[in-house]
Design a protein around this motif. Structure first.
Motif, PDB file in Angstrom:
ATOM      1  N   HIS A   1      36.628 -32.900  26.109  1.00 37.31           N
ATOM      2  CA  HIS A   1      36.643 -31.444  26.331  1.00 37.31           C
ATOM      3  C   HIS A   1      35.791 -30.786  25.273  1.00 37.31           C
ATOM      4  O   HIS A   1      35.960 -31.056  24.086  1.00 37.31           O
ATOM      5  CB  HIS A   1      38.091 -30.883  26.258  1.00 37.31           C
ATOM      6  N   THR A   2      34.926 -29.936  25.703  1.00 39.94           N
ATOM      7  CA  THR A   2      34.077 -29.180  24.778  1.00 39.94           C
ATOM      8  C   THR A   2      34.780 -27.873  24.440  1.00 39.94           C
ATOM      9  O   THR A   2      35.025 -27.041  25.314  1.00 39.94           O
ATOM     10  CB  THR A   2      32.715 -28.882  25.390  1.00 39.94           C
ATOM     11  N   VAL A   3      35.180 -27.774  23.188  1.00 44.34           N
ATOM     12  CA  VAL A   3      35.925 -26.581  22.754  1.00 44.34           C
ATOM     13  C   VAL A   3      34.931 -25.526  22.288  1.00 44.34           C
ATOM     14  O   VAL A   3      34.123 -25.816  21.384  1.00 44.34           O
ATOM     15  CB  VAL A   3      36.919 -26.918  21.632  1.00 44.34           C
ATOM     16  N   GLN A   4      34.983 -24.425  22.902  1.00 42.49           N
ATOM     17  CA  GLN A   4      34.110 -23.334  22.534  1.00 42.49           C
ATOM     18  C   GLN A   4      34.809 -22.416  21.524  1.00 42.49           C
ATOM     19  O   GLN A   4      36.013 -22.187  21.622  1.00 42.49           O
ATOM     20  CB  GLN A   4      33.742 -22.502  23.789  1.00 42.49           C
TER      21      GLN A   4
ATOM     22  N   TYR B   1      46.050 -20.967  19.004  1.00 39.58           N
ATOM     23  CA  TYR B   1      45.248 -22.057  19.597  1.00 39.58           C
ATOM     24  C   TYR B   1      44.773 -21.637  20.955  1.00 39.58           C
ATOM     25  O   TYR B   1      45.455 -20.909  21.676  1.00 39.58           O
ATOM     26  CB  TYR B   1      46.060 -23.344  19.734  1.00 39.58           C
TER      27      TYR B   1
ATOM     28  N   LEU C   1      43.757 -22.588  24.857  1.00 45.58           N
ATOM     29  CA  LEU C   1      44.375 -23.399  25.902  1.00 45.58           C
ATOM     30  C   LEU C   1      43.835 -24.804  25.927  1.00 45.58           C
ATOM     31  O   LEU C   1      44.567 -25.777  26.128  1.00 45.58           O
ATOM     32  CB  LEU C   1      44.160 -22.731  27.273  1.00 45.58           C
ATOM     33  N   GLU C   2      42.548 -24.927  25.692  1.00 40.12           N
ATOM     34  CA  GLU C   2      41.938 -26.263  25.673  1.00 40.12           C
ATOM     35  C   GLU C   2      42.469 -27.088  24.509  1.00 40.12           C
ATOM     36  O   GLU C   2      42.719 -28.304  24.626  1.00 40.12           O
ATOM     37  CB  GLU C   2      40.414 -26.161  25.580  1.00 40.12           C
ATOM     38  N   GLU C   3      42.697 -26.396  23.355  1.00 42.86           N
ATOM     39  CA  GLU C   3      43.240 -27.121  22.205  1.00 42.86           C
ATOM     40  C   GLU C   3      44.676 -27.541  22.461  1.00 42.86           C
ATOM     41  O   GLU C   3      45.097 -28.633  22.062  1.00 42.86           O
ATOM     42  CB  GLU C   3      43.175 -26.227  20.968  1.00 42.86           C
ATOM     43  N   TRP C   4      45.418 -26.723  23.094  1.00 41.26           N
ATOM     44  CA  TRP C   4      46.815 -27.080  23.411  1.00 41.26           C
ATOM     45  C   TRP C   4      46.863 -28.277  24.360  1.00 41.26           C
ATOM     46  O   TRP C   4      47.661 -29.199  24.198  1.00 41.26           O
ATOM     47  CB  TRP C   4      47.493 -25.853  24.064  1.00 41.26           C
ATOM     48  N   THR C   5      45.970 -28.288  25.315  1.00 43.56           N
ATOM     49  CA  THR C   5      45.888 -29.426  26.263  1.00 43.56           C
ATOM     50  C   THR C   5      45.503 -30.724  25.544  1.00 43.56           C
ATOM     51  O   THR C   5      46.065 -31.783  25.773  1.00 43.56           O
ATOM     52  CB  THR C   5      44.878 -29.109  27.369  1.00 43.56           C
ATOM     53  N   GLN C   6      44.521 -30.565  24.638  1.00 47.50           N
ATOM     54  CA  GLN C   6      44.082 -31.754  23.891  1.00 47.50           C
ATOM     55  C   GLN C   6      45.202 -32.302  23.023  1.00 47.50           C
ATOM     56  O   GLN C   6      45.401 -33.505  22.902  1.00 47.50           O
ATOM     57  CB  GLN C   6      42.876 -31.377  23.010  1.00 47.50           C
TER      58      GLN C   6
END
Length: 447
Positions: free
Chosen positions: A25-28, A51, A53-58
């Motif tokens: 996942h590319t976190v922006q 955080y 949403l992408e960080e929470w998923t990761q």
């Protein structure tokens, strides 16, 4: 880089989960530029504390994979531990069974060697008793040889009184010497055989002692291994012995253990067979020596019986030879005289030939020629010198022959004069004493 572009730190990916298997996942970076920003205009351009949403998923995926890895590792470890425990239990049972089976096999081997040792001990004991009886017989036979030796020695001393040329090693002399030598050899043989039998008895007893010691060790070892074979996991008298599994320096190998008993039995069998052979040898020796002594006694008696006739015959032949020697001496003297005359007769021809050569050496100038006459005269001188040399050599041989004939004549006359003394010694002294020779049964050691 601006502060708005700084990312929030995340938990590392577990080592058991391959990094390639995780979704990428590319976190922006989040910028507070939205119209619903909670920070307002004052925080414009800075990172928010929440955080994405992408960080929470990761983070959720990372926790999932860590739990999956730990659970998989724990299950694999439990399975390996259970399998290892089962293998160790099976190996322990198998090892104990192998040990028990090995002890059983060992008991069979101990029983085999113990039985072999017992059998060999009985055989060696019986053989030693038989050898002791043969030893007593051997001693009696040795004592019985003293009388024949005394008779033969007295005969030889009586015949030493013969004089002159009669003091020779004739038939009775040779037979007497053979008898003396035979009796000495028999005594030496019986003595050595007696010593050998004593030594063999000692060796039989030594072999028996080693067999008994080995048998005693086997009995003790059998009892120990039999007790060890009865131990099991439910035995009450088992305990830890931490230093029992090490090998002692003086322990033997199965090969050396079996070889030890084998060598003891082999040595005992070898000594027993040697004892059997020795008993057979003793019986054969006693039979052969007694027969040889009686046979030699008969040979001596026969030689003495024929000796008087032989001496008289030899005396007559010597007288005939003496007459022939006297005649030959006369013929040889005549031959010597003829040879001397022949040598003297060659002096005149030699003088003629040498004179001719001497006179021809004065021929003048070219007349001094090596003509055929010159060669013939030189050959004539050489022939005459060679003839004289041959005649001189033959004369020396004839003179030596004459001296030999004279010595032979004197020897014959002396021998003839000594015959009467020899006849008296053989007839009156020796043959009468030999009637006291012992019988065959006594020489065999039975009396």
């Amino acid at each position: 880089m601006s502060a708005a572009q700084v990312l929030v730190s995340r938990a590392p990916v577990p080592q058991t989960v391959p990094a390639e298997s995780l979704p990428v996942h590319t976190v922006q970076p989040a910028y507070n530029t939205g119209e619903h920003s909670s920070s307002g205009l004052a925080t414009s351009g800075f990172r928010t504390a929440k955080y994405l949403l992408e960080e929470w998923t990761q983070g959720g995926l990372t926790s999932f994979y860590r739990a999956f890895s730990d659970r998989d590792s724990s299950e694999r470890l439990r399975h390996e531990a259970k399998q290892l425990a089962a293998e160790c239990e099976a190996r322990a049972v198998r090892s104990q069974a192998d040990g028990t089976r090995g002890l059983g096999q060992r008991l069979l081997e101990l029983h085999f060697w113990r039985s072999e040792l017992e059998r060999e001990i009985r055989d060696v004991t019986a053989e030693t008793e038989l050898l002791l009886r043969e030893k007593s017989r051997l001693q009696r036979a040795l004592d019985a040889t003293e009388l024949p030796y005394s008779i033969a020695g007295d005969n030889l001393q009586s015949r030493e009184r013969r004089s002159g040329a009669e003091l020779v090693r004739d038939g009775p002399e040779r037979e007497l010497l053979r008898e003396v030598e035979l009796i000495r050899n028999v005594q030496d043989l019986l003595g050595r055989t007696l010593e050998q039998s004593i030594q063999q008895i000692r060796q039989n007893r030594d072999a028996k002692e080693k067999l008994e010691m080995d048998w005693s060790d086997k009995v003790e070892a059998y009892d120990i291994d039999d007790q060890c074979g009865r131990y099991n996991n439910q035995s009450t008298d088992i305990q830890f012995h931490h230093n029992s599994s090490k090998f002692e320096d003086n322990t033997s190998t199965p090969e050396s253990w079996a070889q030890h008993s084998h060598e003891n039995i082999y040595r005992a069998e070898r000594e027993r067979m040697a004892s059997i052979n020795l008993r057979s040898l003793i019986d054969s020796i006693l039979q052969d020596t007694s027969e040889d002594l009686r046979s030699q006694c008969d040979a001596v008696n026969s030689a003495f019986a024929h000796r008087c006739e032989e001496v008289e015959d030899v005396k007559r032949k010597q007288e005939e030879h003496l007459m022939k020697i006297l005649k030959e001496i006369g013929d040889q003297e005549n031959n010597i005289a003829a040879l001397k005359q022949a040598i003297k007769d060659k002096e005149a021809p030699m003088k003629v030939a040498q004179t001719r050569l001497y006179q021809r050496s004065y021929r003048p100038n070219v007349e001094l020629c090596r003509d055929p006459v010159q060669f013939r005269l030189v050959g004539e001188v050489a022939e005459l010198a060679e003839s004289v040399e041959f005649l001189q050599q033959k004369l020396e041989e004839a003179e030596q022959s004459l001296r030999n004939l004279e010595d032979t004549r004197m020897s014959l006359e002396k021998d003839i004069a000594n015959k009467a003394n020899s006849l008296f010694i053989d007839r009156e002294k020796c043959m009468t004493l030999r009637t006291r020779y012992p019988a065959l049964i006594k020489l065999s050691g039975f009396q």
